[in-house]
Design an enzyme around this catalytic site. Structure first.
Site, PDB file in Angstrom:
ATOM      1  N   CYS A  41      26.420  43.115  42.448  1.00 39.08           N
ATOM      2  CA  CYS A  41      27.591  41.962  42.816  1.00 39.08           C
ATOM      3  C   CYS A  41      27.963  41.335  41.422  1.00 39.08           C
ATOM      4  O   CYS A  41      29.258  41.466  41.429  1.00 39.08           O
ATOM      5  CB  CYS A  41      27.010  40.988  43.548  1.00 39.08           C
ATOM      6  N   CYS A  46      31.468  42.662  43.016  1.00 39.54           N
ATOM      7  CA  CYS A  46      32.065  41.453  43.608  1.00 39.54           C
ATOM      8  C   CYS A  46      32.744  40.753  42.380  1.00 39.54           C
ATOM      9  O   CYS A  46      33.868  40.371  42.599  1.00 39.54           O
ATOM     10  CB  CYS A  46      31.276  40.618  44.419  1.00 39.54           C
ATOM     11  N   LYS A  49      35.158  42.652  40.051  1.00 37.92           N
ATOM     12  CA  LYS A  49      36.288  42.980  41.030  1.00 37.92           C
ATOM     13  C   LYS A  49      37.212  41.770  41.453  1.00 37.92           C
ATOM     14  O   LYS A  49      38.386  41.928  41.268  1.00 37.92           O
ATOM     15  CB  LYS A  49      35.866  43.576  42.060  1.00 37.92           C
ATOM     16  N   TYR A 176      36.624  49.876  51.751  1.00 39.02           N
ATOM     17  CA  TYR A 176      36.723  48.238  50.922  1.00 39.02           C
ATOM     18  C   TYR A 176      37.140  48.463  49.502  1.00 39.02           C
ATOM     19  O   TYR A 176      38.320  48.116  49.174  1.00 39.02           O
ATOM     20  CB  TYR A 176      35.442  47.744  50.727  1.00 39.02           C
ATOM     21  N   GLU A 180      40.671  47.694  47.595  1.00 34.26           N
ATOM     22  CA  GLU A 180      40.799  46.776  46.763  1.00 34.26           C
ATOM     23  C   GLU A 180      41.412  47.292  45.619  1.00 34.26           C
ATOM     24  O   GLU A 180      42.323  46.712  44.910  1.00 34.26           O
ATOM     25  CB  GLU A 180      39.347  46.057  46.663  1.00 34.26           C
ATOM     26  N   HIS A 435      49.705  20.120  58.366  1.00 41.50           N
ATOM     27  CA  HIS A 435      51.019  20.812  57.853  1.00 41.50           C
ATOM     28  C   HIS A 435      51.659  20.401  56.357  1.00 41.50           C
ATOM     29  O   HIS A 435      51.309  19.180  55.999  1.00 41.50           O
ATOM     30  CB  HIS A 435      52.024  20.088  58.845  1.00 41.50           C
ATOM     31  N   GLU A 440      47.358  26.126  59.406  1.00 44.63           N
ATOM     32  CA  GLU A 440      47.672  25.442  60.686  1.00 44.63           C
ATOM     33  C   GLU A 440      48.018  26.477  61.705  1.00 44.63           C
ATOM     34  O   GLU A 440      47.910  25.955  63.016  1.00 44.63           O
ATOM     35  CB  GLU A 440      48.976  24.470  60.583  1.00 44.63           C
TER      36      GLU A 440
END
Ligand code: NDP
Length: 446
Positions: A41, A46, A49, A176, A180, A435, A440
């Protein structure tokens, strides 16, 4: 008396967490690492990346800036600058990981360790160390299918070190890493072709999200080849590559990246000799407490191939340490684990897909919001987001949430709490919208 209460093999995210927590409970802990502290990682997954994803996104942002009044006269991308900054950050984080271990009095042994017995580990230097408990946290490695010239392809391990940015990239796989890096390379200006053996990308993700990513990617100019299998890669005289597949035409490339899954790191660990059972996928078999078939030996993270995600490995390591050394036994709950693909735009999900929900629950209601984010409208970017709620028709509980669009992983992490808590669609409905935001939409779907 053993040399240590706990010996951890592998200083990745899971191993480091287990070592640190066990030590904080008063255990005498050592951790062995043959490569770099931090594991996949931090060192080659991760973290670097995600930094490349940030870097890549500037391509769109700089382009969109014009409609917001910014005059960006000329901009060019310098790969070595980003690469070296990212590698520098990785080294900084590695230092922090080491520091954390040191401050918890965990002994770091920077060499390979293998099992020599139920309570014994042999180090590459030849030294044998004893421990009451051993934790295997060795992670996984990229699976590289073998065929003529396959050694000319690279994996995600090498992709962070490229000398120069390739102009043409062929990516094998549709999961994945493939999606990516397809986005990353495309944003950096490369022509990208993604070649997958099946007829879909991101198997396991909600169909509408996958379709949306495919549509957006193709609109941007990424190419896809489905039902195609690599047969051969040849190197041309000028150093470029020629990939031959069944199912599609040959492709020229500067880089061929294989992203075809990751396999548990079990080879040469001495598992068979000690009697640690391995499953069909090469994974170390464990019970809910991460205990292997040998009572003193435990395993966590990708090497157990439960869910190959860093936060899951971390949680498994934490549960192991609390249970074995803290007198606070607990097990990991694998339900509703949020997950995301950092594609351009990203996808994020938690819970059941619509298909899974129909199979499991029968009666299912779905709500979708298909909208163009405000920022995209002003920028003239014709890229639509899609949010989806999957609701149990019988109980009104939201059992799945799926999103594709800017910042979807950031939004979904917070909203996943509601899904994990088993909130109902009515709870979403009675929450007032914030908002103007994209998120939302989650409380406005009717
Ligand atoms: P994935 O499992 O995501 O995808 C593998 C892809 O390769 C699939 O499209 C699969 O096809 C294909 N494939 C598998 N075996 C072969 C083969 N022998 N020949 C040709 N194609 C093949 O793996 P990745 O390598 O992308 O990533 C590994 C793991 O790392 C992920 O599963 C994930 O757990 C983790 N990861 C998580 C990230 C995140 O959280 N954002 C980012 C990167 C990795 P098919 O669909 O037909 O099986």
């Amino acid at each position: 008396m053993s040399d240590y209460d706990l010996f951890v093999i592998g200083a990745g995210s899971g191993g480091v967490r287990a070592a640190r927590i066990a030590a904080s409970h008063g255990a005498r802990v050592a951790v062995a690492e043959e490569h770099r502290v931090g594991g996949t990682c931090v060192i080659r997954g991760c973290v670097p990346k995600k930094l490349l994803v940030y870097g890549a996104h500037f391509a769109e942002d700089l382009n969109d800036a014009a409609m917001f009044g910014w005059d960006v006269p000329s901009c060019s991308f310098n790969w070595p600058v980003l690469r070296d900054n990212v590698l520098g950050e990785v080294s900084r984080l590695e230092g922090l990981y080491k520091q954390t271990l040191a401050t918890h009095d965990v002994t770091i042994i920077e060499e390979r360790a293998v099992l020599a017995g139920p309570n014994q580990v042999r180090l590459a230097s030849g030294r044998t160390v004893t421990a009451d408990k051993i934790l295997i946290a060795t992670g996984a490695h990229p699976h590289m299918p073998q065929f003529e010239g396959s050694d000319l392809a690279i994996s995600s391990n090498e992709v962070f070190f490229l000398e120069k940015m390739p102009k043409r990239v062929v990516i094998a796989g549709g999961g994945y890493i493939a999606n990516e890096f397809a986005g990353i390379f495309h944003q950096f200006g490369a022509h990208v072709v993604l070649v997958n053996r099946g007829d879909t990308i991101l198997r396991g993700y909600d169909e509408q999200m996958r379709d949306r990513l495919l549509h957006i990617s193709m609109t941007k100019g990424l190419e896809f080849r489905f039902n195609s299998t690599f047969q051969k890669i040849e190197q041309n005289a000028d150093g470029t590559l020629l990939a031959t597949m069944t199912g599609c035409d040959d492709l020229d490339a500067d880089v061929v990246l294989f992203a075809t899954g990751r396999r548990p790191n079990v080879h040469g660990l001495g598992l068979e000799g000690v009697g640690v059972a391995i499953g069909d996928r090469g994974e170390i078999k464990v019970d809910e407490h991460s205990r292997t078939s040998v009572p003193s030996i435990f395993a966590i993270g990708d090497v157990t191939d439960r869910i190959q995600l860093t936060p899951v490995a971390i949680r498994e390591g934490h549960a192991f340490a609390d249970s074995q050394f803290g007198g606070k036994p607990w097990t990991v709950d694998y339900d509703n684990v949020p997950h995301a693909v950092f594609s351009h735009p990203p996808i994020a999900s938690v819970g059941l897909t619509e298909g899974e929900a129909k199979n499991k629950l029968g009666q299912v209601r779905t709500f979708t919001s298909d909208f163009r984010p405000m920022k995209n409208v002003l920028a003239g970017r014709n890229e639509r987001s899609l949010y989806k709620l999957v609701v149990d028709g019988g109980t009104d509980v939201v059992v799945g949430m799926h999103m594709i669009g800017p910042d979807a992983p950031e939004i979904l992490q917070a909203a996943a709490v509601a899904v994990k808590a088993g909130l109902k669609k009515a709870d979403f409905d009675r929450t007032v919208a914030l908002h103007p935001t994209m998120s939302e939409e989650l409380v406005l779907m009717r």
